[in-house]
Enzyme design. Structure first.
Site, PDB file in Angstrom:
ATOM      1  CG  PHE A  72      -1.823   1.252   1.209  1.00  0.00           C
ATOM      2  CD1 PHE A  72      -2.999   1.243   0.493  1.00  0.00           C
ATOM      3  CD2 PHE A  72      -1.461   2.407   1.885  1.00  0.00           C
ATOM      4  CE1 PHE A  72      -3.828   2.370   0.460  1.00  0.00           C
ATOM      5  CE2 PHE A  72      -2.274   3.528   1.859  1.00  0.00           C
ATOM      6  CZ  PHE A  72      -3.455   3.507   1.152  1.00  0.00           C
ATOM      7  CG  ASP A 132       5.974   3.775   1.615  1.00  0.00           C
ATOM      8  OD1 ASP A 132       6.011   4.496   2.629  1.00  0.00           O
ATOM      9  OD2 ASP A 132       4.955   3.621   0.923  1.00  0.00           O
ATOM     10  CE  LYS A 163       0.497   6.892   6.909  1.00  0.00           C
ATOM     11  NZ  LYS A 163      -0.773   7.535   6.590  1.00  0.00           N
TER      12      LYS A 163
END
Length: 493
Positions: A189, A277, A306
């Site tokens: 994802f 990632d 984030k």
């Protein structure tokens, strides 16, 4: 002023409608009732208090239905605790998908936000500002890279890394025009943009959005042999291998020990960029500053997001050394808000909090305690809990759907919510548990106690109320490869 008045009237009408429909009472204070000393023609809005149900219905009516949230409304938050409009208190065990590693409303970060907002918020990169260079130096020094490229969201960071890899492949590796390939993992994802979903194995993310982008190849996550075989076949056209060190959205899927080291060796051997990632796993979430640090591996490119903005602002960045980063030149990539002084000030404070509060060490320690408690519950309910897995404070409980009947992990999360713990399921039968890294030992114990009590006291009623439902749907085979990547227990297939 007229448009402002219409807005006030609209809110008041909605509140009154909600009250008349029998929902929780709504307080609407008119100008005449107000004790304010403001002049009567000041057009001050009325005081309107909306309930949890009112707000959820308002969102459902006026917002796109692209999420299926747990039915709780955040009205206030501090550190690990969250309050709804009625004043009920909860512990946040999702942390906005690890964006709030430093805790909600960390005072140092809020102070940095306010101070900078009063001075300067945006210059765009058409001009220099006095905060971004300081942020860039701090970030690259902290993570050991020569340069960074600032963006806003994690998905933008992923897009940036793909563009950077392709540009590097054509200029440095010598791949022919438009033939560069980026390898990613099944179950990955990386966001919801077109490039990101073009790598996805989740049919919900891809169906109805085609044609997907080309230049993609897939391997199973954790299978270094499959990666090596693909590189042997196509390595001369491969620009990069993009991966999550731990697959978060897939359900906190852990790679086998030694996998990251083997990936590093293969990428070096075949002259392929290793792109990590770390948007969800980075910035102390797994008990190390980066999840790749667990195997002392240094990727060629790292994507952060984030928690880089601490849940205060969207802040992301791509890290790489100069020989890679300088393949992108002025005018070839950018962002109006990327590197803005407000985000830079927040990013500096966010990183300082991680260091000053030793959040990596805290995450490691609290995570070990939490998994021990969860495995104690698994020992008592072996038919319910199939697996407990994770690192640091990125953890998951994998439920055995066969023993839940027609009830689901979502039902279990609703049971947790009713006991003051906020968590969210992923892929049907997995509950991800990732609280802010500032969590206290007694709060971890409170969450474990709540899960045990849901199994002990609530599950029977959950099953009973779910009897009339259709059984949980087994996911379709992946449109890309024809396999069942996201599955519940194998016995259901």
């Amino acid at each position: 002023m007229a448009s402002k008045g219409r807005l006030v009237q609209t809110v008041a009408r909605f509140a009154l409608s909600s009250r008349l429909q029998g929902r929780v009472p709504v307080i609407v204070q008119s100008h005449a009732q107000s004790t304010s000393t403001q002049p009567s023609d000041s057009q001050q809005p009325p005081s309107v208090t909306l309930s949890t149900e009112d707000l959820i219905q308002m969102e459902h009516k006026f917002s796109a239905h692209n999420y299926h949230p747990i039915s709780v409304v955040f009205a206030k938050a501090k550190d690990v605790e969250v309050w709804d409009p009625e004043g009920s208190k909860y512990l946040d065990f999702l942390s906005a998908y690890s964006a709030v590693n430093q805790g909600h409303g960390n005072q140092k970060i809020i102070d940095a936000l306010i101070e900078q907002a009063q001075r300067l918020t945006l210059s765009s990169r058409a001009f220099h500002n006095d905060k971004f260079p300081v942020f860039a130096k701090m970030l690259t020094s902290m993570f050991g890279y020569e340069m960074m490229l600032p963006m806003n969201t994690g998905a933008e960071g992923v897009e940036t890394s793909i563009k950077l890899a392709r540009k590097w492949a054509y200029e440095k590796k010598g791949i022919s025009k438009d033939e560069a390939v980026v390898i990613s993992c099944c179950g990955c994802f990386h966001g919801r943009t077109m490039a990101a979903i073009s790598m996805s194995c989740d049919n919900e993310a891809t169906r109805g959005f085609g044609p997907l982008l080309g230049g993609q190849a897939k391997v199973d996550f954790g299978d270094a042999s499959a990666l090596e075989k693909l590189l042997q076949e196509k390595g001369d056209k491969v620009a990069a291998f993009l991966f999550e060190p731990i697959q978060g959205e897939a359900g906190v899927v852990m790679p086998p020990d030694g996998y990251l080291k083997k990936v590093r060796q293969l990428c070096t051997k075949y002259n392929v960029l290793m792109i990590a990632d770390e948007i969800q796993t980075g910035i102390a979430r797994t008990g190390r500053l980066l999840a790749c640090d667990w195997e002392d591996v240094r990727p060629d490119v790292v994507i952060l997001g984030k928690a880089l903005g601490a849940g205060v602002l969207p802040v992301s960045a791509v890290l790489a050394d100069a020989d890679i980063m300088l393949c992108i030149r002025p005018g070839e990539h950018g962002s109006t808000f990327g590197g803005n002084p407000l985000a830079s000030a927040v990013g500096i404070a966010a990183l300082e909090v991680v260091t000053e509060q030793n959040l990596s060490e805290r995450s490691d320690k609290m995570g070990q305690e939490f998994r021990e408690q969860l495995r104690g519950i698994q020992k008592d309910y072996p038919n319910l809990i199939k697996e407990v897995r994770g690192r640091g404070l990125l953890n998951a409980v994998v439920l055995n759907q066969a023993d839940l009947g027609n009830a689901t992990a979502y039902d279990v999360c609703m049971g947790l919510k009713n006991r003051g713990i906020l968590a969210k399921p992923t892929h049907g039968n997995i509950i991800r548990l990732s609280p802010p890294l500032t969590i206290k030992r007694e709060q971890v114990a409170q969450a474990s106690k709540a899960l045990r009590e849901v199994f002990e006291f609530d599950l029977a009623d959950m099953k009973l109320h779910a009897e009339d439902r259709s059984p949980p749907k087994t996911p379709d085979a992946c449109d890309r490869c024809g396999r069942y990547k996201y599955v519940m227990p194998e016995t259901e297939l």
